[in-house]
Write a protein that holds these residues in place. Structure first.
Motif, short mmCIF file in Angstrom:
data_model
loop_
_atom_site.label_atom_id
_atom_site.label_comp_id
_atom_site.label_asym_id
_atom_site.label_seq_id
_atom_site.Cartn_x
_atom_site.Cartn_y
_atom_site.Cartn_z
N LEU A 438 0.83 -1.20 0.00
CA LEU A 438 0.00 0.00 0.00
C LEU A 438 0.87 1.25 0.00
O LEU A 438 1.87 1.33 0.73
CB LEU A 438 -0.91 0.02 1.23
N ASP A 445 -5.44 3.27 -1.44
CA ASP A 445 -4.57 2.51 -0.57
C ASP A 445 -4.69 2.98 0.88
O ASP A 445 -4.64 2.16 1.82
CB ASP A 445 -3.12 2.63 -1.03
N ARG A 448 -7.76 1.39 2.22
CA ARG A 448 -7.54 -0.02 2.54
C ARG A 448 -6.80 -0.17 3.86
O ARG A 448 -7.11 -1.05 4.68
CB ARG A 448 -6.74 -0.67 1.41
N SER A 449 -5.79 0.66 4.06
CA SER A 449 -5.04 0.61 5.31
C SER A 449 -5.95 0.90 6.50
O SER A 449 -5.90 0.20 7.53
CB SER A 449 -3.89 1.61 5.27
#
Length: 815
Positions: A438, A445, A448-449
């Protein structure tokens, strides 16, 4: 039906057959997750056309049966039941494409025939398990009528646990799995009566149960497994009541698909009153049910949430292959091996097929099974090696197939929010392990983290953080793998909120209140920053400040500081306001500076080693904290250096801490090499006890901190260590040897080899610590221009610099 009505009859179809009014129930005894049983069930249902299909499973799932016909439903899947007031208490009923129960459900839906589950309700199952002190029910809560395939040598006393092993032993086979394949899985399709296999299996199971009951009568109450026996009796009583009710309701006939072990009990004559008496007073709890995705890998596990099938990929292939299953299987294997750059030609497939068929003939089997196919693959395609064969087993015999469940399936609100987030972030759950890099500077990203960190706060371990290939704080690396039991964790986390954000915030706030130590609160603050939970960070920081103000243990403070500093760095990348966090970190640093010298006095060996680790952690944290621009923070470095000078000069401080303080000052350029050599010389003088001197050496050059390279390139320090070591008295040498071995064994092999070569040359070859030169090539006091010029081209390439046209250096080019 009155209390004197009884259930009973002849063979699987009774006298009248399933399709005739008044006919006895059609009892189809199966092996759970058996492709041969699945094909036989489908053939029997096609031949008899019953008016209703009753299936072994929890009745609460009846409302979920229509979802099995949804185009988005892809087995393997599982029915999940969990207690409403305690979602972590749960049970699974996994179903694969080759499960007889799944085939029965699909047949009923395709032919517009009602289908119902008739096993003991999950409300009783979960409550019963909880009363016994068990948290969850195993994956197959039906209680498989067979032990996991492949287990052999079952004793007669274990008939209930593994009836197939008893049947195989009676037939002269020591492997129940191979026996089942021969008599069921490899039966010719469409050969003979569709009910013949069920008739034979019912007769065999009836004989087994009679044998077991006779043994119980002789053994009295000393037999094992009494609780399991009682549960079977209760389950079978409930199934008999459901069968009676269906026979009254459906005149067209009733078909029952259940484990073969239960067929004799369902055929047994029993009164309604007796069955109801067994069910009276059972514990009960409120449950919710839904469909969840399952995996072949979970089916292959015998414990936990597994079903104990060693080869679900092979079973799926047997069920799906319309003809030539072995040839098609070996073609799959060849394709997999070719994808892994192994040379496998069509000739290999042909030869492996011939070998598998020959092995089946030699072994007296009707058709080649997985054992013959595996032996043929090993000999022909893998050159006798088990290494590529392990890949075949992992990818094909077991497989990473992950089922799918339609969006309309019931789910807790948290699960629905998680599903929406997964779709929005294009982060699909997958059974195979997936490496994910990521870049937090990108919006997707970063999202997502946040999601993965929030799920970790909730105890949903979908992702595991791993070391990234990049050292920048804007990079994160994750290893993802979706396991079926994570659905339980999501349901369990639903008590904290209806969305991932609200649930993670509430969980973080609760964890901060219940945290037992300062380090736990600081770690929680770091996780709140990583998950971007601003509403949770404020109360967590208040608790952190209160705990830090009251905690007088310098070790706790030193352990908490690094996590706070890491959080500051992540806050810079994610754009989070970390002002309050910086103030707490500075306060912790100040308290560590004041209390550390006193805390390092009078420590034993273990406590001294722990304090050395704290000193390393604080040194790293101060370096990061001091680099962060903020008013009043510029002198943190200078105050920390003063603390290190104090530690290095106090005799009451353990040698390992004093040595580490000197080394840190030397690495930072705050201590001249001559001064470091002087301090080492004082410590290694005869007046210092050998044990204390050895501890100082460990602190200075040990701990994997590059001390070996320091000795390799500084002849004075190496000479001091060598001279001291050779002068240690014999009686003290045995006491310091383990410590020295621990110090030097951490060096890389090349460093140890180089040090050994220098020591072998002796002090005369290395030179004296008081001389200007060493006499050893590469260790001269001055610069060797010829050797320095030789490495300049390589250095320029590494730095991306290129020579100027006039022969100079383009210092600013490509930097």
């Amino acid at each position: 039906m009155t209390g004197t009505d009884r259930a009973g009859g002849g063979g699987p179809g009774g006298q009248g057959g399933a399709g005739e009014p008044g006919g006895r129930p059609l009892l189809l005894g199966v092996r759970h997750h058996g492709p041969g049983s699945a094909r036989a069930v489908r053939a029997a249902l096609e031949a008899t056309r019953p008016g209703v299909v009753l299936i072994e499973g929890p009745p609460e799932a009846d409302a979920l049966i229509p979802l099995a016909a949804d185009e988005d439903m892809r087995p393997p899947v599982a029915l999940l039941a969990h207690a409403v007031d305690e979602p972590g208490r749960s049970a699974f009923w996994p179903l694969a494409e080759f499960s007889p129960e799944w085939v029965a459900v699909r047949w009923a839906l395709e032919h517009d025939v009602p289908a119902r589950f008739i096993d003991l309700p999950a409300a009783h199952t979960l409550a019963w398990r909880a009363a016994d002190g068990h948290g969850d029910v195993d994956a197959d809560a039906r209680g498989d009528d067979q032990a996991p395939p492949g287990r052999s040598g079952t004793a007669p006393a274990d008939v209930r646990r593994d009836p197939l092993a008893a049947l195989a032993a009676a037939a002269g086979h020591d492997d129940p799995e191979r026996w089942w394949e021969d008599v069921i899985e490899h039966r010719g399709r469409g050969a003979g009566d569709a009910l013949a296999p069920f008739t034979a299996l019912e007769e065999a199971m009836t004989a087994l149960r009679e044998t077991e009951e006779d043994g119980e009568a002789e053994g009295g109450e000393d037999r094992e497994g009494g609780d399991g026996d009682v549960r079977d009796l209760v389950r079978e009583a409930h199934m008999r009541l459901q069968v009676r009710a269906a026979r009254r309701e459906f005149a067209e006939g009733v078909a029952v698909v259940c484990g073969a072990w239960h067929v004799p009990a369902l055929r047994r004559r029993a009164t309604v009153a007796a069955d109801r008496a067994l069910l009276k007073g059972l514990p009960r709890t409120k449950v919710d049910m839904t469909w969840v995705p399952w995996t072949h890998r979970r089916l292959s596990r015998a414990g936990g949430y597994g079903a104990g099938i060693e080869s679900p990929g092979w079973y799926g292939h047997l069920f799906a292959a319309v003809d030539r299953p072995v040839e098609r299987w070996l073609t799959k294997v060849a394709g997999l091996l070719r994808a892994e750059d192994r040379i496998v030609s069509p000739a290999h497939v042909i030869e492996a097929t011939r070998l598998a068929e020959t092995l089946a003939v030699i072994r007296g089997r009707p058709l080649p099974g997985l054992t013959e196919a595996t032996d043929a693959v090993r000999a022909v395609m893998c050159d006798g090696s088990d290494v590529p064969l392990a890949l075949v087993h992992d990818r094909l015999v077991v497989g990473d197939v992950l089922g799918e469940v339609p969006a309309g399936a019931p789910a807790v609100p948290l699960q629905r929010d998680l599903t929406r987030a997964q779709r929005r972030l294009r982060l699909r759950p997958e059974a195979p392990v997936r490496e994910l890099e990521l870049d937090l500077r990108k919006e997707t990203d970063a999202g997502r983290s946040r999601l993965l960190h929030r799920l970790r706060l909730l105890g949903v371990g979908w992702g595991e953080a791993v070391a990234s290939r990049s050292t920048g704080t804007f990079r994160e690396a994750w290893r993802l793998r979706w396991e079926p039991e994570l659905s339980v964790r999501v349901a369990e986390a639903g008590v904290w909120g209806t969305t991932v954000l609200s649930a993670a915030t509430a969980r973080a706030q609760a964890d901060a209140v219940t945290a037992r130590g300062l380090a736990e609160v600081t770690a929680l603050a770091e996780r709140c920053l990583l998950a971007e939970l601003p509403d949770a960070l404020a109360p967590v920081m208040r608790i952190l400040a209160d705990r830090a103000a009251l905690d007088k243990d310098v070790g706790h403070l030193a352990q908490a500081l690094p996590a706070l500093v890491r959080s500051l760095r992540y806050g810079d990348v994610r754009g989070t306001d970390t002002g309050a966090l910086a103030e707490v970190a500075e306060g912790l640093a100040e308290r560590v500076f004041v209390g550390l010298p006193a805390a390092c006095a009078a420590l034993d060996a273990d406590a001294a080693e722990e304090m050395r680790r704290h000193v390393d952690a604080v040194h790293t944290a101060v370096g990061l904290l001091g680099d962060a621009p903020a008013p009043g923070r510029g002198d943190l470095h200078s105050r920390w250096r003063a603390v290190l000078h104090t530690l290095s000069a106090r005799d009451t401080v353990p040698g390992v801490v004093r040595g580490r303080a000197v080394r840190l000052l030397l690495d930072d350029g705050e201590l001249a090499p001559d001064e470091a050599a002087r301090l080492m010389g004082l410590v290694l003088s005869p007046a210092t006890p050998p044990a204390d001197a050895a501890a100082w050496i460990e602190g200075f050059v040990g701990g994997g901190s590059g001390g070996g390279m320091l000795l390799l390139h500084d002849e004075r320090l190496l000479a001091l260590v060598d001279a001291w070591l050779t002068g240690v008295p014999a009686d003290a040498f045995t006491h310091v040897l383990p410590l020295l071995r621990r110090t030097f064994s951490a060096y890389e092999p090349g460093v140890r080899r180089g040090l050994g070569e220098l020591v072998r040359r002796g002090p005369e070859a290395r030179g004296s610590v008081t001389t200007a030169g060493s006499g050893v090539p590469g260790f001269a006091a001055g610069l060797d221009p010829v050797r320095a010029d030789a490495v300049l081209p390589v250095v320029r390439l590494l730095l991306g610099r290129h020579p100027a046209p006039d022969g100079g250096d383009l210092a600013g080019a490509n930097t």
